[in-house]
Write an enzyme that holds these catalytic residues in place. Sequence first.
Site, short mmCIF file in Angstrom:
data_model
loop_
_atom_site.label_atom_id
_atom_site.label_comp_id
_atom_site.label_asym_id
_atom_site.label_seq_id
_atom_site.Cartn_x
_atom_site.Cartn_y
_atom_site.Cartn_z
NE ARG A 1 -3.04 8.40 -2.22
CZ ARG A 1 -3.47 7.27 -1.38
NH1 ARG A 1 -5.13 6.74 -0.25
NH2 ARG A 1 -2.75 6.14 0.14
CG ASP B 1 -12.19 9.97 -0.54
OD1 ASP B 1 -11.43 9.87 -1.89
OD2 ASP B 1 -12.62 9.31 0.39
N GLY C 1 -12.27 7.17 -4.46
CA GLY C 1 -13.26 7.89 -4.03
C GLY C 1 -14.23 7.21 -2.63
NE ARG C 2 -12.31 4.64 2.63
CZ ARG C 2 -11.53 5.03 3.22
NH1 ARG C 2 -11.87 6.25 3.75
NH2 ARG C 2 -10.42 4.92 3.14
#
Length: 413
Positions: free
Chosen positions: A303, A144, A189-190
């Site tokens: 990821r 992130d 990446g929230r």
Amino acid sequence: MSMGNIIVGQSGGPTAVINSSLVGVYKTAKDRHADKIYGMLNGIQGFLDERYVDLTEKIKDNLDIELLKRTPSSFLGSCRFKLPEASENEAMYQDIFNKLKKLEIKHFFYIGGNDSMDTIKKLSAYAKEKNYDINFMGVPKTIDNDLAVTDHTPGFGSAAKFIGTTLKEVIRDGLVYDSKNITVVEIMGRNAGWLTAAAGLAKAEDCEGVDMIFLPELPFDVDKFVDKTINLQKDKKNLVIAVSEGIKTADGKYVCELNAASSDFVDSFGHKALGGTASFLAHKLASEIGCKTRSIEFGTLQRCASYVVSRTDLSEAFLAGGQAVKAAFNGESGNVITFERTSNDPYHCTTHSYDVNAIANVEKKVPLEWITNDGTYVSDELVDYIRPLIAGELTPIMTDGLPRHLTINDLNR
Ligand code: F6P
């Protein structure tokens, strides 16, 4: 001089290079005369159940080290576990410190993001208060890239390289038919848009890039999004649009919550499981515009794609692990390794060791001046910031045509 026993754990969401940090801790500790090197399984949560391994039995030679650097996900397993405050549950702290004492641990390393640094913050504070002679150091990681203080975070560069690479391929594929089609791509990446901004990397001499990029730093308006897409399609049949999983409407609702299929799961840090934004928007566009649409959720692929790892990122992940060991062996505790960019071109970074209190639980967002005025793209400065972090490759070690990994059998049993 012997430096005593150490223990290392991995926590939070994994990255393609989190194991390079583990190797950095392991090798540096070994070279600097640590005695036993333990690895906790599933982070602090597993340690509470006395789940740990002797890492020297798991990493036996240089081939294992090279394989581990190329192995995605967390070798030791992970957890999303929020330690209570010591005032709320001192018994848990006593339990942890008794277990550390039993193993004669002198140095404790935790590889994680801003939530995981909360563990370092709490344990180091408790150790200071109770005069325990154990050093606690944080090793930064997160795709992130939302850690405060540091210029960037290991794990981000490799995920960004995957995003740029895969989007170039998706854009090429979108051009194949001479008919209207729209692809909406969802990126992790929230609440911070750094990784979604890496979609800007796809624009190159041989690729016109994605058509719009939406970050969570700005409120998202579904109707305006449809209008903008209709407008763009007047000049261009094939569109590729990148959206962050974390975009929210003006009233603070995640767009993915508008998707009836979205999950209700919330982790112990209060984070909602995100996903379904792209599929909601692709369906919306299909019903409003009537052309072919497709959604792609990069999900875990972004990821764990170690075959497209950034060598710069991998080396920095190793460095962060090694520097944390050096700091702890110098008597530091309650700190996290951070990066400072001293030059962008040529790229150069130095490391520091910084107070965990400034980093734990803090989310660093993309500055608004790095988003275009209409909120539909990122600035060249932002892409220039990301570019050096994706530089360089590391060839996988292949077996039977597939990348070979180093694994342990002790996880999740
Ligand atoms: O660790 C960061 C992250 O990868 C976020 O980008 C994402 O929203 C989240 O983790 C996913 O969480 P989990 O790994 O628990 O599914």
